[in-house]
Design a protein around this motif. Sequence first.
Motif, PDB file in Angstrom:
ATOM      1  N   THR A  27       0.908  -1.270   0.031  1.00 29.36           N
ATOM      2  CA  THR A  27       0.058  -0.009  -0.124  1.00 29.36           C
ATOM      3  C   THR A  27       0.636   1.375  -0.072  1.00 29.36           C
ATOM      4  OG1 THR A  27      -1.779  -1.334   1.260  1.00 29.36           O
ATOM      5  CG2 THR A  27      -1.808   1.159   1.367  1.00 29.36           C
ATOM      6  N   PHE A  28       1.754   1.373   0.774  1.00 27.68           N
ATOM      7  CA  PHE A  28       2.858   2.500   0.898  1.00 27.68           C
ATOM      8  C   PHE A  28       3.352   2.777  -0.376  1.00 27.68           C
ATOM      9  CE2 PHE A  28       6.581   4.894   2.351  1.00 27.68           C
ATOM     10  CZ  PHE A  28       5.880   6.197   2.411  1.00 27.68           C
ATOM     11  N   TYR A  29       4.059   1.906  -1.075  1.00 28.19           N
ATOM     12  CA  TYR A  29       4.770   1.959  -2.237  1.00 28.19           C
ATOM     13  C   TYR A  29       3.634   2.424  -3.330  1.00 28.19           C
ATOM     14  CZ  TYR A  29       7.064   0.388  -6.455  1.00 28.19           C
ATOM     15  OH  TYR A  29       7.613   0.497  -7.805  1.00 28.19           O
ATOM     16  N   VAL A  30       2.541   1.775  -3.424  1.00 26.12           N
ATOM     17  CA  VAL A  30       1.573   2.523  -4.327  1.00 26.12           C
ATOM     18  C   VAL A  30       1.068   3.748  -4.031  1.00 26.12           C
ATOM     19  CG1 VAL A  30      -0.734   2.142  -5.116  1.00 26.12           C
ATOM     20  CG2 VAL A  30       0.627   0.094  -4.889  1.00 26.12           C
ATOM     21  N   PHE A  31       1.101   4.120  -2.797  1.00 30.14           N
ATOM     22  CA  PHE A  31       0.550   5.582  -2.519  1.00 30.14           C
ATOM     23  C   PHE A  31       1.813   6.515  -3.114  1.00 30.14           C
ATOM     24  CE2 PHE A  31       1.520   9.293   0.183  1.00 30.14           C
ATOM     25  CZ  PHE A  31       0.475   9.893  -0.146  1.00 30.14           C
ATOM     26  N   LEU A  32       3.207   6.036  -2.864  1.00 25.63           N
ATOM     27  CA  LEU A  32       4.301   7.107  -3.205  1.00 25.63           C
ATOM     28  C   LEU A  32       4.068   7.098  -4.886  1.00 25.63           C
ATOM     29  CD1 LEU A  32       7.146   5.663  -1.376  1.00 25.63           C
ATOM     30  CD2 LEU A  32       5.701   7.844  -0.743  1.00 25.63           C
ATOM     31  N   ILE A  33       3.819   5.979  -5.594  1.00 29.02           N
ATOM     32  CA  ILE A  33       3.623   6.353  -6.943  1.00 29.02           C
ATOM     33  C   ILE A  33       2.699   7.160  -7.267  1.00 29.02           C
ATOM     34  CG2 ILE A  33       3.064   4.747  -9.092  1.00 29.02           C
ATOM     35  CD1 ILE A  33       4.613   2.467  -7.652  1.00 29.02           C
ATOM     36  N   PHE A  34       1.227   6.764  -6.798  1.00 29.60           N
ATOM     37  CA  PHE A  34       0.381   7.522  -7.003  1.00 29.60           C
ATOM     38  C   PHE A  34       0.558   9.161  -6.566  1.00 29.60           C
ATOM     39  CE2 PHE A  34      -3.137   9.866  -4.550  1.00 29.60           C
ATOM     40  CZ  PHE A  34      -3.948  10.118  -5.571  1.00 29.60           C
ATOM     41  N   LYS A  35       1.089   9.641  -5.549  1.00 35.61           N
ATOM     42  CA  LYS A  35       1.439  10.857  -5.304  1.00 35.61           C
ATOM     43  C   LYS A  35       2.354  11.560  -6.345  1.00 35.61           C
ATOM     44  CE  LYS A  35       3.398  13.326  -1.392  1.00 35.61           C
ATOM     45  NZ  LYS A  35       4.220  14.081  -2.176  1.00 35.61           N
ATOM     46  N   GLU A  36       3.364  10.870  -6.798  1.00 31.00           N
ATOM     47  CA  GLU A  36       4.183  11.476  -7.794  1.00 31.00           C
ATOM     48  C   GLU A  36       3.423  11.488  -8.968  1.00 31.00           C
ATOM     49  OE1 GLU A  36       8.141   9.950 -10.428  1.00 31.00           O
ATOM     50  OE2 GLU A  36       7.761   8.958  -8.443  1.00 31.00           O
ATOM     51  N   ILE A  37       2.651  10.748  -9.539  1.00 37.24           N
ATOM     52  CA  ILE A  37       1.916  10.701 -10.724  1.00 37.24           C
ATOM     53  C   ILE A  37       0.912  12.064 -10.610  1.00 37.24           C
ATOM     54  CG2 ILE A  37      -0.020   9.781 -12.258  1.00 37.24           C
ATOM     55  CD1 ILE A  37       1.209   7.155 -11.485  1.00 37.24           C
ATOM     56  N   VAL A  38       0.235  12.055  -9.570  1.00 36.02           N
ATOM     57  CA  VAL A  38      -0.896  13.250  -9.390  1.00 36.02           C
ATOM     58  C   VAL A  38       0.108  14.550  -9.161  1.00 36.02           C
ATOM     59  CG1 VAL A  38      -2.572  14.192  -7.924  1.00 36.02           C
ATOM     60  CG2 VAL A  38      -2.617  11.823  -8.487  1.00 36.02           C
ATOM     61  N   GLU A  39       0.905  14.540  -8.743  1.00 37.40           N
ATOM     62  CA  GLU A  39       1.624  15.857  -8.448  1.00 37.40           C
ATOM     63  C   GLU A  39       2.234  16.486  -9.879  1.00 37.40           C
ATOM     64  OE1 GLU A  39       2.955  15.980  -3.871  1.00 37.40           O
ATOM     65  OE2 GLU A  39       4.585  15.151  -5.216  1.00 37.40           O
ATOM     66  N   LYS A  40       2.737  15.454 -10.710  1.00 35.88           N
ATOM     67  CA  LYS A  40       3.291  15.888 -11.990  1.00 35.88           C
ATOM     68  C   LYS A  40       2.130  16.214 -12.875  1.00 35.88           C
ATOM     69  CE  LYS A  40       7.476  13.133 -12.091  1.00 35.88           C
ATOM     70  NZ  LYS A  40       8.195  12.052 -12.661  1.00 35.88           N
ATOM     71  N   GLN A  41       0.893  15.553 -13.013  1.00 35.08           N
ATOM     72  CA  GLN A  41      -0.037  15.972 -13.757  1.00 35.08           C
ATOM     73  C   GLN A  41      -0.482  17.254 -13.562  1.00 35.08           C
ATOM     74  OE1 GLN A  41      -2.829  12.671 -13.388  1.00 35.08           O
ATOM     75  NE2 GLN A  41      -1.896  11.557 -14.675  1.00 35.08           N
ATOM     76  N   THR A  42      -0.879  17.574 -12.077  1.00 40.76           N
ATOM     77  CA  THR A  42      -1.464  18.909 -11.598  1.00 40.76           C
ATOM     78  C   THR A  42      -0.583  20.022 -11.495  1.00 40.76           C
ATOM     79  OG1 THR A  42      -1.384  18.166  -9.625  1.00 40.76           O
ATOM     80  CG2 THR A  42      -3.285  17.516 -10.698  1.00 40.76           C
ATOM     81  N   SER A  43       0.718  19.776 -11.138  1.00 42.20           N
ATOM     82  CA  SER A  43       1.664  20.862 -10.658  1.00 42.20           C
ATOM     83  C   SER A  43       1.459  21.147  -9.616  1.00 42.20           C
ATOM     84  CB  SER A  43       2.147  21.894 -11.750  1.00 42.20           C
ATOM     85  OG  SER A  43       2.301  21.470 -13.113  1.00 42.20           O
ATOM     86  N   LEU A  44       0.616  20.453  -8.511  1.00 43.39           N
ATOM     87  CA  LEU A  44       0.393  20.964  -7.140  1.00 43.39           C
ATOM     88  C   LEU A  44       0.885  19.827  -6.437  1.00 43.39           C
ATOM     89  CD1 LEU A  44      -3.568  21.705  -7.932  1.00 43.39           C
ATOM     90  CD2 LEU A  44      -1.400  23.330  -7.618  1.00 43.39           C
ATOM     91  N   LEU A  45       1.160  20.186  -5.022  1.00 40.60           N
ATOM     92  CA  LEU A  45       1.395  19.285  -4.044  1.00 40.60           C
ATOM     93  C   LEU A  45       0.243  18.695  -3.112  1.00 40.60           C
ATOM     94  CD1 LEU A  45       4.473  21.078  -2.454  1.00 40.60           C
ATOM     95  CD2 LEU A  45       4.485  19.565  -4.219  1.00 40.60           C
ATOM     96  N   LEU A  46       0.394  17.346  -2.960  1.00 37.07           N
ATOM     97  CA  LEU A  46      -0.434  16.662  -2.194  1.00 37.07           C
ATOM     98  C   LEU A  46      -0.266  17.049  -0.709  1.00 37.07           C
ATOM     99  CD1 LEU A  46      -2.880  14.446  -1.817  1.00 37.07           C
ATOM    100  CD2 LEU A  46      -1.163  12.957  -1.807  1.00 37.07           C
TER     101      LEU A  46
END
Length: 52
Positions: A27-46
């Motif tokens: 779960t944590f590994y998947v979260f890190l991947i998710f966080k990286e993808i979303v932050e790159k797509q939106t140019s915003l920080l989680l």
Amino acid sequence: GAKYLVLFVDNYSQHMWVYWLKAKSNTFYVFLIFKEIVEKQTSLLLLCLCSE
């Protein structure tokens, strides 16, 4: 062969991302991947994560 899933929901837009997991320990590994993808797509920080 996945037994579990993790669901991430953007409360503002109601956009959802689903990741299938073979083990809960991934779960944590998947979260890190998710966080990286979303932050790159939106140019915003989680900034906040709520879990239930």
